[in-house]
Design an enzyme around this catalytic site. Structure first.
Site, PDB file in Angstrom:
ATOM      1  N   LYS A 139      36.660  63.252 -21.536  1.00  0.00           N
ATOM      2  CA  LYS A 139      37.898  62.609 -21.991  1.00  0.00           C
ATOM      3  C   LYS A 139      38.038  62.935 -23.478  1.00  0.00           C
ATOM      4  CE  LYS A 139      40.255  58.159 -21.601  1.00  0.00           C
ATOM      5  NZ  LYS A 139      41.536  58.602 -21.073  1.00  0.00           N
TER       6      LYS A 139
HETATM    7  N1  PMP Z   1      43.418  61.063 -15.501  1.00  0.00           N
HETATM    8  C1  PMP Z   1      43.741  61.102 -16.810  1.00  0.00           C
HETATM    9  C2  PMP Z   1      44.278  62.369 -17.367  1.00  0.00           C
HETATM   10  C3  PMP Z   1      43.549  59.962 -17.617  1.00  0.00           C
HETATM   11  O1  PMP Z   1      43.872  60.010 -18.917  1.00  0.00           O
HETATM   12  C4  PMP Z   1      43.044  58.786 -17.048  1.00  0.00           C
HETATM   13  C5  PMP Z   1      42.868  57.558 -17.894  1.00  0.00           C
HETATM   14  N2  PMP Z   1      41.608  57.531 -18.487  1.00  0.00           N
HETATM   15  C6  PMP Z   1      42.722  58.790 -15.678  1.00  0.00           C
HETATM   16  C7  PMP Z   1      42.920  59.942 -14.935  1.00  0.00           C
HETATM   17  C8  PMP Z   1      42.151  57.568 -15.008  1.00  0.00           C
HETATM   18  O2  PMP Z   1      40.851  57.359 -15.464  1.00  0.00           O
HETATM   19  P1  PMP Z   1      40.200  55.898 -15.521  1.00  0.00           P
HETATM   20  O3  PMP Z   1      40.421  55.311 -14.178  1.00  0.00           O
HETATM   21  O4  PMP Z   1      38.775  56.161 -15.810  1.00  0.00           O
HETATM   22  O5  PMP Z   1      40.908  55.158 -16.584  1.00  0.00           O
END
Ligand code: PMP
Length: 296
Positions: free
Chosen positions: A154
């Site tokens: 991320k």
């Molecule tokens: N895809 C992207 C591109 C994101 O930014 C997020 C948010 N973090 C998610 C999926 C979902 O991830 P999470 O459930 O860990 O928040």
């Protein structure tokens, strides 16, 4: 949205400091090149008090993102979780969004960072479920090619792509975008993962060309537990027009029903769908209520 107030406290490199007085290095690779890592985490006021949802999973991903980017970072899961609870307490927060950000140190070259800086802040985020159903379009922007970056990290820089896709969707009059991967298969939203339902089965893209979200993983666990059939597979956008229902899922998004895709309504009502059962189970889970369901 108020990200901070007059008296907000954030954590910065080992100290709790006033958000107003905190500063960042303008000569960092994070500021210039987007070379940094972050997380988005939620806390909820549950029947057991204020609880951070899946902190170890989120901080585990943050540590892994730093490892993949070779950013030095040596906080432990326990430390990061404890600091986050302290931030909530110091700011009197219950339902909140917690944002840790790891910034590379002062270095304007393209070489591996030698030092990093950690900031953790939090702000109030309304309690679960004010979501309305959203109208989505198919984005002209693809997700980054997994051969061009570390897609499972991320990282700050990836969000240039996300912002472009979201803005395009808004300019076209939609609430949000569905983005395809470099091979034209459905990938995810700019900040959320994607599921659709068809004939009693949920489908979601495999964890290859997407950010494999913690909410997505939670949905898979819920489905296994309450015996909703779910398949991870690649699919083309055309298949979505046959879908009965669909949703985005993510930490901020939680589980948001999709009402239409490129102006075409989903084929079945949300109420009573498998998607809505997952949504309810997820809500109960984050609020630490029982999420056991009997499907009849
Ligand atoms: N895809 C992207 C591109 C994101 O930014 C997020 C948010 N973090 C998610 C999926 C979902 O991830 P999470 O459930 O860990 O928040």
């Amino acid at each position: 949205m108020d990200y901070h107030k007059e008296d907000s406290i954030i954590f910065l490199d080992g100290k709790f400091v006033s958000a107003k007085e905190a500063s960042a290095n303008l000569f960092s690779q994070t500021v210039h090149y987007g070379y940094g890592a972050f997380e988005g985490i939620r806390s909820y006021y549950t029947i057991n008090g204020t609880k951070i949802f899946k902190p170890y999973e989120h901080f585990g991903r943050l540590i892994n993102s730093c490892r993949l980017l070779n950013i030095p970072f040596d906080y432990s899961l326990e430390e990061l979780t404890q600091i986050s609870y302290q931030i909530l307490e110091k700011n009197n927060l219950t339902h909140a969004y917690i944002r840790p950000l790891v910034m590379a140190g002062e270095n304007m070259t393209l070489s591996t960072p030698q030092e990093s800086s950690l900031m953790i802040c939090a702000w109030e985020w309304d309690k679960y479920f004010n979501h309305r159903e959203v109208a989505v379009c198919i984005s002209s922007y693809q997700r980054p090619n997994p051969k061009s970056t570390k897609l499972e990290a991320k990282t700050c820089g990836h969000y240039v792509n996300s912002i472009l896709a979201s803005n395009e969707a808004h300019q076209r009059g939609f609430d949000e975008a569905i983005m395809l991967d470099a091979n034209g298969f459905v990938a995810e939203g700019p900040g959320a993962n994607f599921f659709y339902e068809k004939d009693g089965v949920l489908y979601t893209p495999p964890a290859a060309n997407i950010l494999p979200g913690i909410t997505r993983q939670t949905v898979l666990e819920i489905c296994r537990e309450i015996e909703i059939p779910v398949k991870e597979k690649l699919f083309r956008p055309e298949e979505l027009f046959e879908a009965d229902n669909a949703f985005f899922c993510g930490t901020a998004t939680e589980i948001t029903a999709i009402d239409s895709i490129e102006g075409q309504k989903l084929n079945r009502p949300w109420k009573g769908s498998l998607c809505s059962i997952v949504q309810e189970a997820f809500k109960n889970m984050v609020l630490e209520k029982s999420h056991a369901y009997v499907i009849v």
